[in-house]
Enzyme design. Structure first.
Site, PDB file in Angstrom:
ATOM      1  N   SER A  49       0.795  -1.233   0.000  1.00 37.62           N
ATOM      2  CA  SER A  49       0.000   0.000   0.000  1.00 37.62           C
ATOM      3  C   SER A  49       0.826   1.282   0.000  1.00 37.62           C
ATOM      4  O   SER A  49       0.271   2.360  -0.202  1.00 37.62           O
ATOM      5  CB  SER A  49      -0.939   0.003   1.213  1.00 37.62           C
ATOM      6  OG  SER A  49      -0.192  -0.047   2.424  1.00 37.62           O
ATOM      7  N   THR A  70      -2.657  -6.184  -1.311  1.00 36.51           N
ATOM      8  CA  THR A  70      -3.393  -5.441  -0.300  1.00 36.51           C
ATOM      9  C   THR A  70      -4.869  -5.480  -0.638  1.00 36.51           C
ATOM     10  O   THR A  70      -5.271  -5.851  -1.740  1.00 36.51           O
ATOM     11  CB  THR A  70      -2.940  -3.972  -0.246  1.00 36.51           C
ATOM     12  OG1 THR A  70      -3.144  -3.375  -1.537  1.00 36.51           O
ATOM     13  CG2 THR A  70      -1.476  -3.857   0.133  1.00 36.51           C
ATOM     14  N   ASP A 150     -22.670   1.890   5.603  1.00 33.03           N
ATOM     15  CA  ASP A 150     -21.916   1.782   4.352  1.00 33.03           C
ATOM     16  C   ASP A 150     -22.860   2.201   3.227  1.00 33.03           C
ATOM     17  O   ASP A 150     -23.598   1.371   2.683  1.00 33.03           O
ATOM     18  CB  ASP A 150     -21.417   0.356   4.135  1.00 33.03           C
ATOM     19  CG  ASP A 150     -20.398   0.259   3.006  1.00 33.03           C
ATOM     20  OD1 ASP A 150     -20.639   0.865   1.939  1.00 33.03           O
ATOM     21  OD2 ASP A 150     -19.366  -0.413   3.181  1.00 33.03           O
ATOM     22  N   THR A 179     -13.085   2.126   6.609  1.00 42.16           N
ATOM     23  CA  THR A 179     -13.416   2.741   5.325  1.00 42.16           C
ATOM     24  C   THR A 179     -12.176   2.886   4.453  1.00 42.16           C
ATOM     25  O   THR A 179     -11.070   3.070   4.945  1.00 42.16           O
ATOM     26  CB  THR A 179     -14.006   4.139   5.529  1.00 42.16           C
ATOM     27  OG1 THR A 179     -13.014   4.974   6.149  1.00 42.16           O
ATOM     28  CG2 THR A 179     -15.214   4.090   6.431  1.00 42.16           C
ATOM     29  N   ALA A 210      -8.846   1.527  11.956  1.00 45.09           N
ATOM     30  CA  ALA A 210      -7.951   0.586  11.288  1.00 45.09           C
ATOM     31  C   ALA A 210      -8.225   0.582   9.789  1.00 45.09           C
ATOM     32  O   ALA A 210      -7.922  -0.387   9.106  1.00 45.09           O
ATOM     33  CB  ALA A 210      -8.116  -0.816  11.863  1.00 45.09           C
ATOM     34  N   ARG A 212      -8.267   3.895   7.014  1.00 40.99           N
ATOM     35  CA  ARG A 212      -7.293   4.795   6.399  1.00 40.99           C
ATOM     36  C   ARG A 212      -7.211   6.080   7.223  1.00 40.99           C
ATOM     37  O   ARG A 212      -8.232   6.638   7.639  1.00 40.99           O
ATOM     38  CB  ARG A 212      -7.672   5.122   4.950  1.00 40.99           C
ATOM     39  CG  ARG A 212      -7.489   3.949   3.980  1.00 40.99           C
ATOM     40  CD  ARG A 212      -6.009   3.619   3.798  1.00 40.99           C
ATOM     41  NE  ARG A 212      -5.789   2.575   2.808  1.00 40.99           N
ATOM     42  CZ  ARG A 212      -5.638   1.284   3.082  1.00 40.99           C
ATOM     43  NH1 ARG A 212      -5.734   0.881   4.342  1.00 40.99           N
ATOM     44  NH2 ARG A 212      -5.391   0.414   2.123  1.00 40.99           N
ATOM     45  N   ASP A 235      -4.464   2.722  14.405  1.00 43.54           N
ATOM     46  CA  ASP A 235      -3.493   1.930  13.646  1.00 43.54           C
ATOM     47  C   ASP A 235      -3.054   2.689  12.411  1.00 43.54           C
ATOM     48  O   ASP A 235      -1.959   2.472  11.898  1.00 43.54           O
ATOM     49  CB  ASP A 235      -4.113   0.590  13.248  1.00 43.54           C
ATOM     50  CG  ASP A 235      -3.168  -0.256  12.409  1.00 43.54           C
ATOM     51  OD1 ASP A 235      -2.065  -0.579  12.904  1.00 43.54           O
ATOM     52  OD2 ASP A 235      -3.518  -0.592  11.260  1.00 43.54           O
ATOM     53  N   GLU A 240       0.017   9.962   7.910  1.00 39.35           N
ATOM     54  CA  GLU A 240       0.875   8.801   7.674  1.00 39.35           C
ATOM     55  C   GLU A 240       1.673   8.965   6.373  1.00 39.35           C
ATOM     56  O   GLU A 240       1.124   9.428   5.372  1.00 39.35           O
ATOM     57  CB  GLU A 240      -0.025   7.566   7.599  1.00 39.35           C
ATOM     58  CG  GLU A 240       0.688   6.238   7.629  1.00 39.35           C
ATOM     59  CD  GLU A 240      -0.291   5.063   7.638  1.00 39.35           C
ATOM     60  OE1 GLU A 240      -0.080   4.121   6.850  1.00 39.35           O
ATOM     61  OE2 GLU A 240      -1.268   5.106   8.419  1.00 39.35           O
ATOM     62  N   HIS A 257       0.177   0.980  11.353  1.00 41.21           N
ATOM     63  CA  HIS A 257      -0.564   0.472  10.186  1.00 41.21           C
ATOM     64  C   HIS A 257      -0.273  -1.026   9.993  1.00 41.21           C
ATOM     65  O   HIS A 257       0.129  -1.460   8.910  1.00 41.21           O
ATOM     66  CB  HIS A 257      -0.203   1.261   8.924  1.00 41.21           C
ATOM     67  CG  HIS A 257      -1.214   1.103   7.827  1.00 41.21           C
ATOM     68  ND1 HIS A 257      -1.382   2.043   6.842  1.00 41.21           N
ATOM     69  CD2 HIS A 257      -2.104   0.113   7.543  1.00 41.21           C
ATOM     70  CE1 HIS A 257      -2.328   1.648   5.999  1.00 41.21           C
ATOM     71  NE2 HIS A 257      -2.783   0.468   6.409  1.00 41.21           N
ATOM     72  N   GLY A 260      -3.583  -5.444   9.741  1.00 36.96           N
ATOM     73  CA  GLY A 260      -3.692  -6.579   8.839  1.00 36.96           C
ATOM     74  C   GLY A 260      -2.412  -7.361   8.665  1.00 36.96           C
ATOM     75  O   GLY A 260      -2.289  -8.161   7.730  1.00 36.96           O
ATOM     76  N   TYR A 261      -1.448  -7.163   9.566  1.00 41.07           N
ATOM     77  CA  TYR A 261      -0.104  -7.719   9.387  1.00 41.07           C
ATOM     78  C   TYR A 261       0.119  -9.062  10.043  1.00 41.07           C
ATOM     79  O   TYR A 261       1.248  -9.409  10.396  1.00 41.07           O
ATOM     80  CB  TYR A 261       0.930  -6.716   9.921  1.00 41.07           C
ATOM     81  CG  TYR A 261       1.652  -5.949   8.832  1.00 41.07           C
ATOM     82  CD1 TYR A 261       0.970  -5.477   7.730  1.00 41.07           C
ATOM     83  CD2 TYR A 261       3.011  -5.705   8.921  1.00 41.07           C
ATOM     84  CE1 TYR A 261       1.625  -4.765   6.744  1.00 41.07           C
ATOM     85  CE2 TYR A 261       3.675  -4.993   7.937  1.00 41.07           C
ATOM     86  CZ  TYR A 261       2.974  -4.524   6.851  1.00 41.07           C
ATOM     87  OH  TYR A 261       3.627  -3.821   5.864  1.00 41.07           O
TER      88      TYR A 261
END
Length: 380
Positions: A49, A70, A150, A179, A210, A212, A235, A240, A257, A260-261
């Protein structure tokens, strides 16, 4: 063997395991600083990303295939790729379980440190895509009252319980953002959570982002945190990869960030891209790349009288976000965590496993039931 020259982000796992011996060359590059010069001989570009893939990067290069391991595409100029007839592959949903696990670790730490009985709270989820939908399902499995927002999915007829954003924000105790970052279209998210919207959160509510970073206005968030009107866990960050010390000091928990790691999430992303590349190029790939075994956790070592406290301790034994918070705090220099340090923390991030992969030994039935709903699935 196809004559393919591949350039891949140095932070993408298992690329060699999938492609070595199946392409002519494979070169690793730092994703943040990748330039056109690095692609002078590349047929295939594989990114994560942090790389902006656009005309400025690709024009004049021989790149014929782009893959991003990603779930999002906000770093990809899809229109340009289409104009140039460059196939694009990405990995929606690859780390959805990882992000859901990260959130439950966050909630477990808040439970123990702040006496937050989150399962009794109303939790709002904004963004119910590949990740958000898994988060919602996991929370509802735990009996939590979950509100969802959403607009795009609702307009497609896929989210009948959708709430208007303003109504959701005003009604929840914990607000989870999943989002994408978009600047155009009918529902842009850029700086969506501004001073006016943040002011409608209940006093003492928790904001957990978590998704953006730029969907939240940094100054507005900082003002609310300093006033003691809001609590936050981040996160992702508004500026950033730069993390200002002023904002870092005000959040309860922080990470670079990496929601998702997990090992599984990142490996899933690489596998999905490798298979799409193989289909495009006619490569023959292995069926799978083995993942290392996981040592069982002995439930008795984490015993607490209260079942939910006991479960929180076991979740944190798998991953404790307090570690990331301390690491970020120790990485501040001259009033910030700078881009180079932020990227280094991600590149050298310790291995984290997903809850379903971790065996639990000797859990009594009541604990096992709650752990199962949290996401554990291997009991001994």
């Amino acid at each position: 063997m196809p004559t393919l020259h591949v350039v891949a982000d140095g932070n993408m796992p298992h690329v060699e395991a999938w492609l070595t011996g199946r392409v002519q060359s494979l070169v690793r590059q730092a994703g943040r600083t990748l330039s056109s010069a690095d692609l002078a001989g590349a047929d295939v570009l594989l990114v994560r990303s942090v790389t902006q893939v656009n005309q400025a990067l690709l024009q004049g290069t021989p790149v014929r295939f782009v893959g991003s391991a990603t779930i999002g595409t906000d770093h990809i100029d899809l229109d340009y790729l289409q104009q140039q007839q460059i196939p694009f592959a990405y990995a929606p949903g690859c780390n959805a379980q990882s992000v859901a696990d990260w959130l439950l670790s966050i909630l477990s730490r808040l439970h123990l440190d702040h006496d937050l009985c989150w399962w009794q709270q109303t939790i709002g989820v904004v963004g119910v895509g590949n990740v958000g939908s898994v988060v919602v399902a996991r929370l509802r499995q735990l009996g939590v009252r979950v509100l969802v927002c959403d607009p795009e999915k609702h307009q497609q007829g896929l989210l009948p319980d959708h709430l208007d954003l303003a109504a959701l924000v005003a009604s929840c105790d914990i607000l989870c953002l999943h989002t994408p970052h978009t600047r155009t279209g009918p529902n842009p998210t850029d700086q969506l959570f501004d001073q006016a919207l943040l002011a409608t959160l209940r006093p003492g509510a928790w904001l957990i982002n978590a998704g953006r970073g730029p969907v939240v206005v940094a100054d507005a968030l900082l003002q609310r945190l300093r006033g003691g009107e809001l609590n936050a866990v981040l996160d992702v960050w508004p500026e950033e990869p730069r993390v200002p010390q002023a904002l870092l000091a005000e959040v309860a928990l922080a990470s670079p960030h990496v929601a998702g790691y997990s090992l599984e999430g990142r490996a899933n992303g690489t596998a999905m891209i490798a298979r799409q590349l193989a289909q495009w190029a006619g490569l023959s790939l292995p069926d799978a790349v083995p993942r290392p075994p996981v040592r069982p956790l002995e439930a008795g070592l984490y015993y607490q009288d209260d079942i939910r406290q006991w479960a929180s301790e076991l979740v944190l034994a798998v991953y404790d976000p307090a570690r990331d918070t301390a690491t970020l705090g120790c990485s501040v220099q001259d009033g910030q965590v700078d881009a180079a340090m932020f990227d280094s923390l991600r590149k050298h991030y310790p291995t984290r496993r997903e809850l379903h992969s971790v065996p639990i030994a000797q859990a009594p039935p009541a604990l096992r039931d709650w752990l199962s709903r949290l996401g554990f699935s291997r009991f001994m």
